[in-house]
Design an enzyme around this catalytic site. Structure first.
Site, PDB file in Angstrom:
ATOM      1  N   SER A 135     -16.305  44.610  28.693  1.00  0.00           N
ATOM      2  CA  SER A 135     -14.899  44.443  29.116  1.00  0.00           C
ATOM      3  C   SER A 135     -14.198  45.785  29.052  1.00  0.00           C
ATOM      4  O   SER A 135     -14.543  46.641  28.229  1.00  0.00           O
ATOM      5  CB  SER A 135     -14.176  43.465  28.187  1.00  0.00           C
ATOM      6  N   TYR A 148     -12.257  41.116  19.628  1.00  0.00           N
ATOM      7  CA  TYR A 148     -12.888  41.087  20.954  1.00  0.00           C
ATOM      8  C   TYR A 148     -13.224  42.516  21.400  1.00  0.00           C
ATOM      9  O   TYR A 148     -14.360  42.813  21.798  1.00  0.00           O
ATOM     10  CB  TYR A 148     -11.938  40.413  21.950  1.00  0.00           C
TER      11      TYR A 148
HETATM   12  N1  LIG Z   1     -12.409  36.848  32.924  1.00  0.00           N
HETATM   13  C1  LIG Z   1     -12.068  38.100  32.629  1.00  0.00           C
HETATM   14  O1  LIG Z   1     -10.962  38.567  32.974  1.00  0.00           O
HETATM   15  C2  LIG Z   1     -13.032  38.990  31.894  1.00  0.00           C
HETATM   16  C3  LIG Z   1     -12.678  40.339  31.763  1.00  0.00           C
HETATM   17  C4  LIG Z   1     -13.552  41.175  31.072  1.00  0.00           C
HETATM   18  C5  LIG Z   1     -14.732  40.706  30.566  1.00  0.00           C
HETATM   19  N2  LIG Z   1     -15.053  39.377  30.708  1.00  0.00           N
HETATM   20  C6  LIG Z   1     -16.321  38.918  30.123  1.00  0.00           C
HETATM   21  O2  LIG Z   1     -17.052  38.237  31.105  1.00  0.00           O
HETATM   22  C7  LIG Z   1     -17.996  37.366  30.481  1.00  0.00           C
HETATM   23  C8  LIG Z   1     -18.013  36.028  31.209  1.00  0.00           C
HETATM   24  O3  LIG Z   1     -16.764  35.397  31.058  1.00  0.00           O
HETATM   25  P1  LIG Z   1     -16.009  34.630  32.239  1.00  0.00           P
HETATM   26  O4  LIG Z   1     -14.797  35.420  32.551  1.00  0.00           O
HETATM   27  O5  LIG Z   1     -16.957  34.283  33.328  1.00  0.00           O
HETATM   28  O6  LIG Z   1     -15.487  33.345  31.440  1.00  0.00           O
HETATM   29  P2  LIG Z   1     -15.917  31.806  31.410  1.00  0.00           P
HETATM   30  O7  LIG Z   1     -15.859  31.228  32.785  1.00  0.00           O
HETATM   31  O8  LIG Z   1     -15.063  31.216  30.339  1.00  0.00           O
HETATM   32  O9  LIG Z   1     -17.436  31.862  30.952  1.00  0.00           O
HETATM   33  C9  LIG Z   1     -17.840  31.967  29.636  1.00  0.00           C
HETATM   34  C10 LIG Z   1     -19.228  31.356  29.552  1.00  0.00           C
HETATM   35  O10 LIG Z   1     -19.738  31.546  28.226  1.00  0.00           O
HETATM   36  C11 LIG Z   1     -20.350  30.310  27.825  1.00  0.00           C
HETATM   37  N3  LIG Z   1     -20.385  30.198  26.378  1.00  0.00           N
HETATM   38  C12 LIG Z   1     -19.339  30.233  25.521  1.00  0.00           C
HETATM   39  N4  LIG Z   1     -19.767  30.066  24.258  1.00  0.00           N
HETATM   40  C13 LIG Z   1     -21.126  29.933  24.338  1.00  0.00           C
HETATM   41  C14 LIG Z   1     -22.147  29.729  23.377  1.00  0.00           C
HETATM   42  N5  LIG Z   1     -21.846  29.671  22.067  1.00  0.00           N
HETATM   43  N6  LIG Z   1     -23.422  29.613  23.796  1.00  0.00           N
HETATM   44  C15 LIG Z   1     -23.732  29.692  25.119  1.00  0.00           C
HETATM   45  N7  LIG Z   1     -22.796  29.899  26.070  1.00  0.00           N
HETATM   46  C16 LIG Z   1     -21.518  30.010  25.674  1.00  0.00           C
HETATM   47  C17 LIG Z   1     -19.479  29.246  28.470  1.00  0.00           C
HETATM   48  O11 LIG Z   1     -20.206  28.038  28.637  1.00  0.00           O
HETATM   49  P3  LIG Z   1     -20.182  26.771  27.660  1.00  0.00           P
HETATM   50  O12 LIG Z   1     -18.755  26.578  27.227  1.00  0.00           O
HETATM   51  O13 LIG Z   1     -20.713  25.685  28.541  1.00  0.00           O
HETATM   52  O14 LIG Z   1     -21.108  27.119  26.548  1.00  0.00           O
HETATM   53  C18 LIG Z   1     -19.232  29.872  29.839  1.00  0.00           C
HETATM   54  O15 LIG Z   1     -20.315  29.580  30.702  1.00  0.00           O
HETATM   55  C19 LIG Z   1     -17.582  37.291  29.003  1.00  0.00           C
HETATM   56  O16 LIG Z   1     -18.454  38.061  28.221  1.00  0.00           O
HETATM   57  C20 LIG Z   1     -16.184  37.897  29.007  1.00  0.00           C
HETATM   58  O17 LIG Z   1     -15.864  38.504  27.768  1.00  0.00           O
HETATM   59  C21 LIG Z   1     -14.232  38.519  31.361  1.00  0.00           C
END
Ligand SMILES: NC(=O)c1ccc[n+]([C@@H]2O[C@H](COP(=O)([O-])OP(=O)(O)OC[C@H]3O[C@@H](n4cnc5c(N)ncnc54)[C@H](OP(=O)(O)O)[C@@H]3O)[C@@H](O)[C@H]2O)c1
Length: 247
Positions: A135, A148
């Site tokens: 991130s 985070y």
């Molecule tokens: N969205 C943003 O603006 C943003 C910005 C910078 C970085 N990121 C990073 O991008 C990555 C993906 O996030 P996203 O934005 O796509 O959000 P998201 O749609 O909320 O996806 C998060 C995923 O992580 C899974 N997860 C959570 N806890 C888990 C566990 N204990 N075991 C296995 N899976 C787990 C969730 O699935 P389940 O709940 O089904 O387990 C979900 O599939 C993350 O690392 C986040 O920090 C996001």
């Protein structure tokens, strides 16, 4: 069906595959012809993804190291996309104690254990690629995100060391560094998806999950002698840092 990308890899594991960037990445990897293992806790979401893409589903919590070893340990994995992540936003003096543990367990501890699980096979085959979705918050200060940001900075350093640990091999290591992406992550943090949509995404022209999946595919499909070590991606109307003179 024409394939978008030509990859030298045959098998992939993607964590956090039930939504957002992870689900979009599974779609692209499956379309490129890989055997894709999709990992997350919500089995119903993974089943839908399986119907759309043919991916193999593993409904498990990646912070459960033993469960990961049992479910995934026997696989010859060429590509590991460490994407699952969680956040919580509060100044540290208001931060729930258990949220600190959850963030460190998922964003850092699970990343290292999963990487370690597949690394011996990759080294033996001298073939493999590990991607971590970190991130901008790991590279620039973000108010209220100390745990985070610390985990995301840590995985960035982890990748730098892994490039050294495996130097001389043909393994590749890529950090994907997103700014704001339109996913469920904001709703998960706020506990209210509608309010999160209005506060963080509406009118902000955020990146889309598909944009990030495309960047991951770009890194994976680079020529074998090229390691794309890091891709930073902001929405066009977002920037980090900066200060102004007040008078
Ligand atoms: N969205 C943003 O603006 C943003 C910005 C910078 C970085 N990121 C990073 O991008 C990555 C993906 O996030 P996203 O934005 O796509 O959000 P998201 O749609 O909320 O996806 C998060 C995923 O992580 C899974 N997860 C959570 N806890 C888990 C566990 N204990 N075991 C296995 N899976 C787990 C969730 O699935 P389940 O709940 O089904 O387990 C979900 O599939 C993350 O690392 C986040 O920090 C996001």
């Amino acid at each position: 069906m024409p394939q978008e990308h030509s990859l030298s890899y045959r098998t992939a594991v993607v964590t956090g595959a039930s939504s957002g960037i992870g689900a979009a990445t599974v779609e692209k990897l499956a379309a490129a012809g890989l055997e894709v293992h999709a990992v997350a806790r919500r089995g119903d979401r993974l089943e839908e993804l399986h119907k759309r893409t043919g991916c193999i589903v593993h409904a498990l919590d990646v912070t459960d190291t033993q469960a990961c070893v049992e479910a995934l340990g026997g696989l010859d994995v060429d590509v590991l996309v460490n994407n699952a992540g969680v956040s919580h936003n509060d100044r540290l003096y208001d931060f729930p104690a258990d949220a600190i543990d959850k963030i460190i367990d998922l964003n850092l501890r699970a990343v290292m254990h999963l990487t370690r699980l597949f690394l011996p096979g990759m080294m033996k085959r001298n073939h493999g690629h590990v991607v971590i979705v970190s991130s901008m918050a790991g590279h620039y200060p973000m108010l209220g995100s100390a745990p985070y940001s610390a985990t995301k900075a840590a995985v960035s350093q982890f990748l730098d060391v892994m490039r050294l640990d495996t130097n001389g091999s043909r393994l590749r290591w890529t950090e994907i560094v997103p700014g704001r992406v339109a996913t469920e992550a904001f709703g998960v943090v706020m506990g209210d998806h509608k309010a999160a949509q209005e506060k963080f995404l509406d009118g902000k022209e955020p990146l889309q999950a598909d944009d990030l999946a495309g960047m991951i595919m770009f890194a994976l499909s680079a020529p074998a002698h090229v390691n794309i070590s890091r891709i930073d991606a902001y929405p066009v109307r977002q920037a980090s840092g900066g200060f102004v003179y007040s008078g």
